[in-house]
Design an enzyme around this catalytic site. Structure first.
Site, mmCIF file in Angstrom:
data_model
loop_
_atom_site.group_PDB
_atom_site.id
_atom_site.type_symbol
_atom_site.label_atom_id
_atom_site.label_comp_id
_atom_site.label_asym_id
_atom_site.label_seq_id
_atom_site.Cartn_x
_atom_site.Cartn_y
_atom_site.Cartn_z
ATOM 1 N N ASN A 32 0.665 51.403 -9.714
ATOM 2 C CA ASN A 32 0.503 52.760 -9.195
ATOM 3 C C ASN A 32 1.351 53.739 -9.997
ATOM 4 O OD1 ASN A 32 -1.079 51.516 -7.330
ATOM 5 N ND2 ASN A 32 0.418 51.607 -5.666
ATOM 6 N N VAL A 33 0.835 54.939 -10.130
ATOM 7 C CA VAL A 33 1.545 55.952 -10.912
ATOM 8 C C VAL A 33 2.127 57.030 -9.996
ATOM 9 C CG1 VAL A 33 0.099 55.573 -12.954
ATOM 10 C CG2 VAL A 33 -0.579 57.310 -11.292
ATOM 11 N N ASP A 34 2.078 56.784 -8.680
ATOM 12 C CA ASP A 34 2.393 57.847 -7.721
ATOM 13 C C ASP A 34 3.875 57.969 -7.355
ATOM 14 O OD1 ASP A 34 2.793 55.750 -5.828
ATOM 15 O OD2 ASP A 34 0.680 55.828 -5.236
ATOM 16 N N GLY B 280 -2.628 44.759 -2.404
ATOM 17 C CA GLY B 280 -3.410 45.980 -2.566
ATOM 18 C C GLY B 280 -3.935 46.208 -3.967
ATOM 19 N N THR B 281 -4.200 45.113 -4.674
ATOM 20 C CA THR B 281 -4.817 45.281 -5.987
ATOM 21 C C THR B 281 -6.015 44.364 -6.106
ATOM 22 O OG1 THR B 281 -4.529 45.062 -8.389
ATOM 23 C CG2 THR B 281 -3.075 43.720 -7.008
ATOM 24 N N SER B 282 -7.083 44.894 -6.727
ATOM 25 C CA SER B 282 -8.286 44.076 -6.880
ATOM 26 C C SER B 282 -8.090 43.044 -7.979
ATOM 27 C CB SER B 282 -9.487 44.972 -7.191
ATOM 28 O OG SER B 282 -9.220 45.750 -8.326
ATOM 29 N N CYS C 288 6.465 70.506 -31.064
ATOM 30 C CA CYS C 288 5.507 70.389 -32.175
ATOM 31 C C CYS C 288 4.193 71.129 -31.927
ATOM 32 C CB CYS C 288 5.233 68.920 -32.485
ATOM 33 S SG CYS C 288 4.148 68.123 -31.284
ATOM 34 N N HIS D 134 1.754 51.217 -15.407
ATOM 35 C CA HIS D 134 0.785 52.236 -15.829
ATOM 36 C C HIS D 134 1.393 53.630 -15.911
ATOM 37 C CE1 HIS D 134 -2.840 49.539 -14.495
ATOM 38 N NE2 HIS D 134 -2.170 49.066 -15.525
ATOM 39 N N ASN E 126 -5.079 41.757 0.394
ATOM 40 C CA ASN E 126 -5.890 42.966 0.227
ATOM 41 C C ASN E 126 -7.071 42.933 1.182
ATOM 42 O OD1 ASN E 126 -8.128 41.644 -1.073
ATOM 43 N ND2 ASN E 126 -6.948 41.616 -2.966
HETATM 44 N N1 APR Z 1 -4.071 47.413 2.391
HETATM 45 C C1 APR Z 1 -4.190 46.416 1.484
HETATM 46 N N2 APR Z 1 -5.101 46.411 0.513
HETATM 47 C C2 APR Z 1 -5.934 47.461 0.457
HETATM 48 C C3 APR Z 1 -5.880 48.544 1.368
HETATM 49 C C4 APR Z 1 -4.886 48.484 2.374
HETATM 50 N N3 APR Z 1 -4.751 49.451 3.281
HETATM 51 N N4 APR Z 1 -6.851 49.430 1.040
HETATM 52 C C5 APR Z 1 -7.478 48.919 -0.024
HETATM 53 N N5 APR Z 1 -6.943 47.720 -0.385
HETATM 54 C C6 APR Z 1 -7.266 46.836 -1.500
HETATM 55 C C7 APR Z 1 -8.726 46.691 -1.815
HETATM 56 O O1 APR Z 1 -9.284 45.658 -1.017
HETATM 57 C C8 APR Z 1 -8.666 46.320 -3.301
HETATM 58 O O2 APR Z 1 -8.481 44.933 -3.463
HETATM 59 O O3 APR Z 1 -6.667 47.380 -2.639
HETATM 60 C C9 APR Z 1 -7.395 47.019 -3.796
HETATM 61 C C10 APR Z 1 -7.622 48.269 -4.607
HETATM 62 O O4 APR Z 1 -8.235 47.914 -5.807
HETATM 63 P P1 APR Z 1 -8.501 48.972 -6.987
HETATM 64 O O5 APR Z 1 -9.135 50.198 -6.414
HETATM 65 O O6 APR Z 1 -9.184 48.236 -8.076
HETATM 66 O O7 APR Z 1 -7.021 49.413 -7.431
HETATM 67 P P2 APR Z 1 -6.006 48.660 -8.408
HETATM 68 O O8 APR Z 1 -6.140 47.181 -8.302
HETATM 69 O O9 APR Z 1 -4.674 49.265 -8.176
HETATM 70 O O10 APR Z 1 -6.537 49.117 -9.846
HETATM 71 C C11 APR Z 1 -5.816 48.720 -10.975
HETATM 72 O O11 APR Z 1 -7.153 49.997 -12.478
HETATM 73 O O12 APR Z 1 -8.370 51.935 -12.797
HETATM 74 C C12 APR Z 1 -7.207 51.285 -13.077
HETATM 75 O O13 APR Z 1 -5.224 52.293 -13.735
HETATM 76 C C13 APR Z 1 -6.012 52.059 -12.598
HETATM 77 O O14 APR Z 1 -3.908 51.176 -11.790
HETATM 78 C C14 APR Z 1 -5.312 51.125 -11.645
HETATM 79 C C15 APR Z 1 -5.841 49.754 -12.049
#
Ligand code: APR
Length: 246
Positions: A102-104, A188-190, A151, A119, A214
């Site tokens: 996350n960049v937040d 929380g990441t796909s 620059c 990131h 997730n």
């Molecule tokens: N709690 C837990 N998991 C959650 C929740 C929640 N409340 N809401 C959504 N999710 C899960 C989804 O099920 C999914 O697996 O979070 C994941 C989000 O996946 P992505 O949208 O693919 O985000 P992320 O994995 O952070 O993406 C990675 O891809 O586009 C680039 O740079 C961008 O950092 C990002 C990277």
């Protein structure tokens, strides 16, 4: 919320815990994820246009303004109980590393200290030519994006775009943290974008227990692998409470 007691025991005895987070952890703060079929950022916007060096070259103003809008969104957002629980975990565990895609900056705002940003951070700005961080610049409606005071090149957000390299030191530190931990949580990441896919595997190969949390995974609890379908803002605080009841 019930937490698997085997996982709780492993956490209580862990000397070293590494957590990888993605957009899902910030979803409950109102920041959209990337790949949600309905509301995800990439369902609504075109990543090639907005988050790539080529897109920036084609339309720098659009890209700058899009990030300015997201920066605003992030500034208005607050860390949620998932972020807070991770900061608490850091205080409880002897060695703790938080790797985030996350960049937040919400982890730091919640009190996390040892944070590896894979990131970048949307709150920082760099010169697109020199790569150096820039803290002050002149703004006017005619110069969007603003120019580097040194620059004259366009300024850009300090985030990693598609097709760009991840910061080397951060990546090395992330691998080291994955390989030396007893417990690795992927929250929380796909896991679609590297190295998010490989880090849990590296941890597993090195002997760690791995838990993936997730909203995509089906429940499956077979130590040393756990996959848990839960919201991070509920599950993470429940985990901390289960491990250290007050
Ligand atoms: N709690 C837990 N998991 C959650 C929740 C929640 N409340 N809401 C959504 N999710 C899960 C989804 O099920 C999914 O697996 O979070 C994941 C989000 O996946 P992505 O949208 O693919 O985000 P992320 O994995 O952070 O993406 C990675 O891809 O586009 C680039 O740079 C961008 O950092 C990002 C990277």
């Amino acid at each position: 919320m019930k937490i698997d007691h085997r996982l709780v025991k492993i956490l209580q005895h862990a000397q070293s815990v590494t957590v990888l987070t993605g957009a899902g952890v910030s979803a409950e703060s109102g920041i959209p994820t990337f790949r949600d079929a309905q509301t995800g950022m990439w369902a609504t916007f075109n990543p090639e246009e907005l988050a790539s060096p080529e897109g920036f070259q084609r339309n720098p103003r659009l890209v700058w303004e899009w990030y300015a809008w997201r920066r605003e969104l992030v500034q208005q957002a607050q860390p949620n109980p998932g972020h807070v629980a991770l900061a608490e975990l850091e205080r409880r565990v002897p060695r703790f590393t938080l790797i985030t895609q996350n960049v937040d900056g919400l982890h730091q705002r919640a009190g996390s200290q040892n944070v590896i940003e894979l990131h970048g951070n949307i709150g920082r700005v760099t010169c697109s030519a020199e790569g150096t961080q820039v803290h002050e610049w002149a703004t006017s409606d005619d110069t969007v994006p603003p120019r580097c005071p040194n620059c004259g090149a366009f300024l850009r957000p300090d985030v990693v775009w598609f097709g760009e390299m991840l910061p080397r030191e951060a990546l090395q530190a992330a691998w080291a943290a994955a390989e030396m931990c007893d417990l690795f949580l992927s929250v929380g990441t796909s896991g679609v974008v590297e190295p998010a896919a490989s880090l849990p595997r590296a941890a597993r190969h090195a002997g760690a227990t791995v838990a993936v949390i997730n909203l995509d995974v089906p429940e499956q609890n077979q130590p040393p692998l756990f996959s848990i379908h839960a919201r991070s803002g509920e599950w993470l605080p429940a985990l901390v409470r289960a491990a250290w009841p007050t």
